[in-house]
Design a protein around this motif. Structure first.
Motif, PDB file in Angstrom:
ATOM      1  N   ILE A 308      54.061 -25.657  16.860  1.00  0.00           N
ATOM      2  CA  ILE A 308      53.100 -25.742  17.962  1.00  0.00           C
ATOM      3  C   ILE A 308      52.068 -26.836  17.678  1.00  0.00           C
ATOM      4  O   ILE A 308      51.674 -27.590  18.571  1.00  0.00           O
ATOM      5  N   GLY A 309      51.638 -26.939  16.413  1.00  0.00           N
ATOM      6  CA  GLY A 309      50.715 -28.012  16.050  1.00  0.00           C
ATOM      7  C   GLY A 309      51.310 -29.382  16.301  1.00  0.00           C
ATOM      8  O   GLY A 309      50.610 -30.316  16.699  1.00  0.00           O
ATOM      9  N   GLU A 310      52.624 -29.508  16.107  1.00  0.00           N
ATOM     10  CA  GLU A 310      53.318 -30.768  16.379  1.00  0.00           C
ATOM     11  C   GLU A 310      53.562 -30.989  17.868  1.00  0.00           C
ATOM     12  O   GLU A 310      53.956 -32.086  18.263  1.00  0.00           O
ATOM     13  N   GLY A 311      53.386 -29.927  18.667  1.00  0.00           N
ATOM     14  CA  GLY A 311      53.653 -30.040  20.092  1.00  0.00           C
ATOM     15  C   GLY A 311      55.085 -29.731  20.476  1.00  0.00           C
ATOM     16  O   GLY A 311      55.494 -29.977  21.619  1.00  0.00           O
ATOM     17  N   ARG A 312      55.866 -29.159  19.557  1.00  0.00           N
ATOM     18  CA  ARG A 312      57.281 -28.853  19.820  1.00  0.00           C
ATOM     19  C   ARG A 312      57.416 -27.378  20.210  1.00  0.00           C
ATOM     20  O   ARG A 312      58.035 -26.580  19.517  1.00  0.00           O
ATOM     21  N   HIS A 313      56.841 -27.016  21.329  1.00  0.00           N
ATOM     22  CA  HIS A 313      56.766 -25.614  21.735  1.00  0.00           C
ATOM     23  C   HIS A 313      58.147 -25.012  21.995  1.00  0.00           C
ATOM     24  O   HIS A 313      58.416 -23.870  21.605  1.00  0.00           O
ATOM     25  N   ASN A 314      59.019 -25.754  22.659  1.00  0.00           N
ATOM     26  CA  ASN A 314      60.335 -25.220  23.001  1.00  0.00           C
ATOM     27  C   ASN A 314      61.175 -24.944  21.761  1.00  0.00           C
ATOM     28  O   ASN A 314      62.015 -24.039  21.736  1.00  0.00           O
ATOM     29  N   HIS A 315      60.923 -25.711  20.713  1.00  0.00           N
ATOM     30  CA  HIS A 315      61.705 -25.575  19.480  1.00  0.00           C
ATOM     31  C   HIS A 315      61.415 -24.257  18.766  1.00  0.00           C
ATOM     32  O   HIS A 315      62.210 -23.816  17.929  1.00  0.00           O
ATOM     33  N   THR A 316      60.300 -23.632  19.081  1.00  0.00           N
ATOM     34  CA  THR A 316      59.954 -22.367  18.422  1.00  0.00           C
ATOM     35  C   THR A 316      60.969 -21.268  18.738  1.00  0.00           C
ATOM     36  O   THR A 316      61.134 -20.333  17.948  1.00  0.00           O
ATOM     37  N   LYS A 317      61.663 -21.370  19.888  1.00  0.00           N
ATOM     38  CA  LYS A 317      62.682 -20.374  20.237  1.00  0.00           C
ATOM     39  C   LYS A 317      63.836 -20.420  19.239  1.00  0.00           C
ATOM     40  O   LYS A 317      64.367 -19.375  18.835  1.00  0.00           O
ATOM     41  N   LYS A 318      64.217 -21.603  18.830  1.00  0.00           N
ATOM     42  CA  LYS A 318      65.301 -21.733  17.861  1.00  0.00           C
ATOM     43  C   LYS A 318      64.892 -21.193  16.496  1.00  0.00           C
ATOM     44  O   LYS A 318      65.688 -20.569  15.797  1.00  0.00           O
ATOM     45  N   ALA A 319      63.641 -21.433  16.151  1.00  0.00           N
ATOM     46  CA  ALA A 319      63.133 -20.894  14.892  1.00  0.00           C
ATOM     47  C   ALA A 319      63.179 -19.362  14.912  1.00  0.00           C
ATOM     48  O   ALA A 319      63.541 -18.718  13.914  1.00  0.00           O
ATOM     49  N   TYR A 320      62.805 -18.775  16.035  1.00  0.00           N
ATOM     50  CA  TYR A 320      62.801 -17.314  16.177  1.00  0.00           C
ATOM     51  C   TYR A 320      64.208 -16.740  16.013  1.00  0.00           C
ATOM     52  O   TYR A 320      64.422 -15.777  15.259  1.00  0.00           O
ATOM     53  N   TRP A 321      65.182 -17.329  16.706  1.00  0.00           N
ATOM     54  CA  TRP A 321      66.543 -16.809  16.621  1.00  0.00           C
ATOM     55  C   TRP A 321      67.149 -17.029  15.235  1.00  0.00           C
ATOM     56  O   TRP A 321      67.927 -16.197  14.740  1.00  0.00           O
ATOM     57  N   ALA A 322      66.822 -18.135  14.615  1.00  0.00           N
ATOM     58  CA  ALA A 322      67.307 -18.376  13.252  1.00  0.00           C
ATOM     59  C   ALA A 322      66.760 -17.326  12.296  1.00  0.00           C
ATOM     60  O   ALA A 322      67.473 -16.798  11.436  1.00  0.00           O
ATOM     61  N   ALA A 323      65.473 -16.996  12.445  1.00  0.00           N
ATOM     62  CA  ALA A 323      64.861 -15.972  11.608  1.00  0.00           C
ATOM     63  C   ALA A 323      65.488 -14.604  11.853  1.00  0.00           C
ATOM     64  O   ALA A 323      65.747 -13.846  10.914  1.00  0.00           O
ATOM     65  N   MET A 324      65.748 -14.282  13.110  1.00  0.00           N
ATOM     66  CA  MET A 324      66.341 -12.988  13.443  1.00  0.00           C
ATOM     67  C   MET A 324      67.738 -12.853  12.849  1.00  0.00           C
ATOM     68  O   MET A 324      68.095 -11.809  12.278  1.00  0.00           O
ATOM     69  N   LEU A 325      68.532 -13.898  12.970  1.00  0.00           N
ATOM     70  CA  LEU A 325      69.879 -13.873  12.407  1.00  0.00           C
ATOM     71  C   LEU A 325      69.842 -13.705  10.894  1.00  0.00           C
ATOM     72  O   LEU A 325      70.608 -12.919  10.316  1.00  0.00           O
ATOM     73  N   LEU A 326      68.964 -14.435  10.244  1.00  0.00           N
ATOM     74  CA  LEU A 326      68.848 -14.364   8.795  1.00  0.00           C
ATOM     75  C   LEU A 326      68.414 -12.970   8.347  1.00  0.00           C
ATOM     76  O   LEU A 326      68.978 -12.393   7.404  1.00  0.00           O
ATOM     77  N   ALA A 327      67.439 -12.381   9.033  1.00  0.00           N
ATOM     78  CA  ALA A 327      66.917 -11.066   8.652  1.00  0.00           C
ATOM     79  C   ALA A 327      67.951  -9.968   8.844  1.00  0.00           C
ATOM     80  O   ALA A 327      68.168  -9.125   7.960  1.00  0.00           O
ATOM     81  N   VAL A 328      68.601  -9.947   9.992  1.00  0.00           N
ATOM     82  CA  VAL A 328      69.587  -8.892  10.277  1.00  0.00           C
ATOM     83  C   VAL A 328      70.788  -9.007   9.337  1.00  0.00           C
ATOM     84  O   VAL A 328      71.331  -7.987   8.875  1.00  0.00           O
ATOM     85  N   SER A 329      71.194 -10.216   9.009  1.00  0.00           N
ATOM     86  CA  SER A 329      72.312 -10.405   8.081  1.00  0.00           C
ATOM     87  C   SER A 329      71.992  -9.819   6.716  1.00  0.00           C
ATOM     88  O   SER A 329      72.838  -9.160   6.087  1.00  0.00           O
ATOM     89  N   MET A 330      70.778 -10.029   6.255  1.00  0.00           N
ATOM     90  CA  MET A 330      70.368  -9.481   4.968  1.00  0.00           C
ATOM     91  C   MET A 330      70.337  -7.958   4.995  1.00  0.00           C
ATOM     92  O   MET A 330      70.752  -7.286   4.040  1.00  0.00           O
ATOM     93  N   VAL A 331      69.861  -7.397   6.098  1.00  0.00           N
ATOM     94  CA  VAL A 331      69.737  -5.945   6.195  1.00  0.00           C
ATOM     95  C   VAL A 331      71.110  -5.272   6.212  1.00  0.00           C
ATOM     96  O   VAL A 331      71.269  -4.165   5.671  1.00  0.00           O
ATOM     97  N   VAL A 332      72.105  -5.903   6.801  1.00  0.00           N
ATOM     98  CA  VAL A 332      73.460  -5.350   6.777  1.00  0.00           C
ATOM     99  C   VAL A 332      73.907  -5.136   5.331  1.00  0.00           C
ATOM    100  O   VAL A 332      74.479  -4.090   4.975  1.00  0.00           O
ATOM    101  N   PHE A 333      73.615  -6.101   4.487  1.00  0.00           N
ATOM    102  CA  PHE A 333      74.003  -6.009   3.079  1.00  0.00           C
ATOM    103  C   PHE A 333      73.191  -4.937   2.339  1.00  0.00           C
ATOM    104  O   PHE A 333      73.753  -4.088   1.629  1.00  0.00           O
ATOM    105  N   THR A 334      71.872  -4.963   2.495  1.00  0.00           N
ATOM    106  CA  THR A 334      71.024  -4.029   1.741  1.00  0.00           C
ATOM    107  C   THR A 334      71.228  -2.579   2.177  1.00  0.00           C
ATOM    108  O   THR A 334      71.257  -1.677   1.338  1.00  0.00           O
ATOM    109  N   ALA A 335      71.373  -2.357   3.483  1.00  0.00           N
ATOM    110  CA  ALA A 335      71.587  -0.992   3.966  1.00  0.00           C
ATOM    111  C   ALA A 335      72.912  -0.443   3.449  1.00  0.00           C
ATOM    112  O   ALA A 335      73.001   0.732   3.044  1.00  0.00           O
ATOM    113  N   SER A 336      73.933  -1.279   3.446  1.00  0.00           N
ATOM    114  CA  SER A 336      75.236  -0.846   2.930  1.00  0.00           C
ATOM    115  C   SER A 336      75.159  -0.491   1.449  1.00  0.00           C
ATOM    116  O   SER A 336      75.754   0.489   0.990  1.00  0.00           O
ATOM    117  N   THR A 337      74.399  -1.283   0.705  1.00  0.00           N
ATOM    118  CA  THR A 337      74.237  -1.025  -0.728  1.00  0.00           C
ATOM    119  C   THR A 337      73.560   0.316  -0.980  1.00  0.00           C
ATOM    120  O   THR A 337      73.989   1.095  -1.851  1.00  0.00           O
TER     121      THR A 337
END
Length: 460
Positions: A308-337
């Motif tokens: 947002i400081g850079e003015g790339r507001h639309n790009h924040t959506k991609k950052a959000y989805w990337a974070a969500m994918l990364l977090a849920v993928s990790m939880v699949v592994f830890t919950a199974s363990t």
């Protein structure tokens, strides 16, 4: 997530978030491991001291987490300055937050006078009450150091400088374990303090980390341009009010979640040390695993602020989805363990068969609620990066206290719906509350993303 979101820039965000998150993960894990090591080492001493540490930790955590929550309002401010290449305003923001942290510390130190009354109000044996009060006294005495450390940590992390605070926190854990052992067992001429020794060790470690972080921010070459210590700026009421408007909702959001666990620990105390110990083991394990999605969420807040400081507001959506994918993928592994090795994990904390059996059953529920927890923490930190914290506060209160807690009380302490389930009923309440929070926070992120992107288009 649409296919339009998945392109090269999406995977670039995935990589950037991972590089930001791994030092945050290690820092968060080591911070949690301090509580875990306290519980394990006190449990090896005896179950009463383990219960004292569990209850004392539950009572002190809301206070410390509230202080930490206020300081978390600093990192999105700093990250936006960083994205906009604005170095001039950084020192003022950090110093104003230091004033806030030290002011909160004074209030926490006054709470020391209330410890006997607070502990005495809980239905437990005199021995357990004494040990709990002693542990609580030392932990709360660390408030000034904790406030300074968290402020300077968020200063660094807001600038995407995450490795130094990771190293300081890791060093703190390495110091905490042997110091714990010395004070618990009374080595080298020290009195044998049992669980209270864990509290004293925690206090000493926090002061050491605060000093180390100050030294880094004072001497680091890459931070010289921000002139943090060149001169001390006066207290600015408008700036402090702004930071409190941003930080207080974050603090209360964290408090609503953490206080839920703390209140449950207190409500379980009359059911005996075994029940409290089993609950604390499950809570320690889930808290440790929670550091994975939390670190990704913290990285996301920094990244959104920078974009947002850079003015790339639309790009924040991609950052959000990337974070969500990364977090849920990790939880699949830890919950199974956890589901596969719940008995073995419980046995790490205690040698008592009854405690292991009770804790192992709770760990199954702890594994299940990780999915909702991951979604809600990523979404909550996205809102923090967008500086939309009031809605996060309202959603958290409704989810945790108007939904999760009543469900937990009904299932855990009453026969209204099913025969009383004790600790397991409260854990089902946790799952319910976190699931509601996950849905509502996700929906709020989508609203804010549309609003901030539309606003940026209007300005252009």
């Amino acid at each position: 997530m649409t296919t339009a979101v998945i392109d090269n820039s999406f995977f670039k965000e995935f990589k950037v978030l991972a590089s930001l998150a791994w030092p945050l993960l290690i820092a968060q894990v080591t911070q949690t491991l301090m509580g875990v090591s306290d519980t394990i080492m006190a449990g090896r001493y005896n179950s009463v001291d383990m219960a004292a540490v569990a209850i004392g930790f539950g009572m002190s955590l809301p206070v410390l987490i509230f202080m930490q929550g206020i300081t978390l309002g600093l990192s999105p401010i700093i990250s936006r300055y960083d994205g906009a290449k604005n170095t001039a305003d950084v020192a003022n923001a950090v110093q104003q937050m230091l004033y806030i942290s030290l002011g909160m510390s004074v209030f926490v130190l006054l709470l020391l006078l209330a410890i006997p009354g607070a502990v005495g109000a809980i239905d437990m044996t005199p021995e357990l009450a004494q040990k709990t009060g002693d542990y609580l006294f030392y932990v709360l005495l660390s408030a000034p150091a904790f406030g300074i450390y968290q402020t300077l940590r968020n200063y660094c992390e807001g600038l995407s400088i995450t490795v130094p605070t990771m190293m300081i926190m890791a060093t703190g854990l390495l110091v905490n374990i042997p110091v714990n052992y010395i004070f618990i067992n009374g080595l080298f001429g020290m009195p044998e303090m049992g669980g209270a020794g864990c509290g004293l060790a925690t206090m000493l470690v926090f002061y050491t980390m605060a000093l180390a972080t100050f030294a880094y921010t004072f001497y680091a070459t890459k931070l010289k341009k921000y002139k943090l210590y060149e001169r001390f700026l006066p207290i600015s009421k408008p700036d402090i009010n702004y930071m409190l408007r941003l930080g207080l909702p974050i603090a209360f959001t964290l408090l609503f979640e953490v206080a839920l666990f703390a209140v449950v620990a207190v409500m379980l105390a009359p059911l005996g040390a075994l029940t409290v110990a089993a609950h604390q083991i499950a809570l320690n394990v889930s808290s440790l695993i929670f550091m994975l999605p939390l670190s990704i969420g913290l990285a996301l807040a920094i990244r959104i602020g920078f974009l947002i400081g850079e003015g790339r507001h639309n790009h924040t959506k991609k950052a959000y989805w990337a974070a969500m994918l990364l977090a849920v993928s990790m939880v699949v592994f830890t919950a199974s363990t956890i589901l596969l090795f719940n008995d073995q994990i419980a046995s790490i904390y205690s040698g008592e068969k009854a405690v292991i059996t009770a804790a192992a059953s709770l760990l199954i529920l702890a594994a299940l609620f990780q999915f909702s927890d991951a979604i809600q923490v990523v979404s909550a930190n996205a809102l923090r990066g967008y500086k939309d914290t009031k809605a996060m506060l309202i959603i958290s209160f409704i989810s945790y206290w108007l939904v999760g807690f009543p469900v937990g009380v009904m299932l855990g302490l009453t026969d209204m719906l099913v025969p009383r389930m004790a600790a397991a009923g409260f854990w089902i309440g946790f799952i319910t509350g976190l699931s509601v929070a996950a849905v509502l926070l996700f929906m709020r992120v989508k609203v804010i993303q549309k609003r901030i992107i539309d606003d940026s288009l209007v300005r252009t």
